[in-house]
Motif scaffolding. Structure first.
Motif, PDB file in Angstrom:
ATOM      1  N   ASP A  13     -46.327 -74.372  70.820  1.00 54.72           N
ATOM      2  CA  ASP A  13     -46.403 -74.964  72.152  1.00 54.72           C
ATOM      3  C   ASP A  13     -46.787 -76.431  71.997  1.00 54.72           C
ATOM      4  OD1 ASP A  13     -46.497 -75.316  74.880  1.00 54.72           O
ATOM      5  OD2 ASP A  13     -48.467 -74.390  75.112  1.00 54.72           O
ATOM      6  N   ALA A  18     -46.075 -70.594  70.748  1.00 59.89           N
ATOM      7  CA  ALA A  18     -45.540 -70.409  72.096  1.00 59.89           C
ATOM      8  C   ALA A  18     -45.352 -68.909  72.330  1.00 59.89           C
ATOM      9  CB  ALA A  18     -44.217 -71.154  72.240  1.00 59.89           C
ATOM     10  N   PRO A  35     -40.598 -79.146  71.673  1.00 63.83           N
ATOM     11  CA  PRO A  35     -41.010 -77.933  70.956  1.00 63.83           C
ATOM     12  C   PRO A  35     -40.751 -78.083  69.455  1.00 63.83           C
ATOM     13  CG  PRO A  35     -39.659 -77.375  72.857  1.00 63.83           C
ATOM     14  CD  PRO A  35     -39.573 -78.865  72.676  1.00 63.83           C
TER      15      PRO A  35
END
Length: 121
Positions: free
Chosen positions: A45, A34, A50
């Motif tokens: 990501d 991410a 998450p």
């Protein structure tokens, strides 16, 4: 009761070497980092939750046995395809592919000894 928990919102594995662990998930599972992460962590990501690897929190003992013992972490993917890729790369397989309650599944040893299960496909 006015506030209720709606479910997991973030998941992280505590590891000694976050760069090595992150490289494992990138190379073998295709995860993508991410753009932002908290200090001492690498966040991927992933959807719907998450997923990250992070340095151990104070008081965490990663040397006291298999990390995550008693916690089940399942990842969604084409289980047979991921199994074949991991096995070819020499990643230890703990439970070979089999049909389970959520489709095809298998369990492998991830970074630092965590047992991780892939299901689906």
């Amino acid at each position: 009761m006015s506030a209720t928990v709606t479910g997991p919102d973030f998941l992280a594995l505590q590891v000694r070497d976050i760069e090595t662990a992150a490289a494992f998930f990138e190379e073998h599972l295709g995860l993508v980092r991410a753009p932002a992460a908290p200090p001492r962590a690498i966040v991927f990501d992933t959807r719907p939750i998450p997923f990250a690897v992070r340095e151990p929190l104070p008081g965490t003992d990663l040397d006291g046995g298999r990390p995550g013992l008693g916690v089940a972490l399942w990842l969604a993917a084409d289980a047979q395809a991921v199994h074949d890729r991991l096995a070819a790369a020499g990643v230890p397989i703990l439970v070979p592919p089999q049909d389970g309650p959520f489709g095809r599944m298998f369990t492998f040893t991830g970074p630092e000894g965590y047992a991780l299960t892939v299901h689906g496909g």
